[in-house]
Write a protein that holds these residues in place. Structure first.
Motif: not given
Length: 189
Positions: A63, A66-67, A69-74
């Motif tokens: 988790e 994933a958070r 990686e999501s922040a990096k993408i954002h």
């Protein structure tokens, strides 16, 4: 007592002793089996608890990954948006009207040009002839080169002490360094 009676007595005593030994062995086996079952249950419970803890730890890590990686993408998408704003600004600077281009050039030269600098224009700069006759060119004794440079708009000053990149790309890069956090905040709030 007769021999038969003695033999029967010995056999009866042996039978009783054998029964007692068997009962004792069965009792001990039953106790050992109960102890083994209890130990197995305890170990099974401990193993299940350990597996549950490890599973939770793995899920928490996944988790968190994933958070992250999501922040990096954002963040990457925000950077792309900010970069596109600066790309649009570069296009606007390159397409400046004659009057605006002359005003900007005059301001930049007055601020950054030093006595005896040599001025090089970008290959795509449309108003080099007009900038070449600005009063600041004469007052600061600036030499205007006929050589054009592959800059992204604007110009470059080559001096005795230092060179100054006044290309639109360099100006925007400086602006981006100073204001991209503020711009991103305004864009994404």
């Amino acid at each position: 007592m007769s021999t038969n009676a003695i033999v029967e007595k010995i056999l009866a005593d042996a039978q009783a002793e054998a029964t007692a030994i068997i009962e004792d062995a069965e009792r001990k086996a039953s106790e050992t089996l109960a102890d083994a079952n209890a130990t197995a249950q305890t170990q099974r419970k401990a193993t299940e608890d350990e597996v549950a803890k490890k599973t939770q730890s793995i899920f928490r890590k996944k988790e968190a990954d994933a958070r992250l990686e999501s922040a990096k993408i954002h963040l990457l998408e925000k950077r792309k948006a900010v970069d596109s704003v600066y790309a649009l600004a570069l296009g606007e600077l390159i397409a400046l009207s004659k009057e605006d281009a002359l005003t900007l050039s005059k301001t930049l030269l007055e601020k950054y040009a030093e006595e005896g600098d040599e001025l090089f224009f970008a290959e795509n700069f449309k108003y080099a002839d007009e900038v070449s006759v600005l009063p600041v060119i004469k007052t600061r004794n600036i030499t205007v080169s006929s050589q054009r440079l592959p800059l992204d708009g604007g110009m470059k000053l080559v001096g005795k002490v230092a060179d100054k990149d006044l290309s639109y790309g360099a100006l925007l890069a400086t602006d981006k360094d100073l204001y991209q956090a503020k711009l991103a905040k305004e864009l994404f709030n």
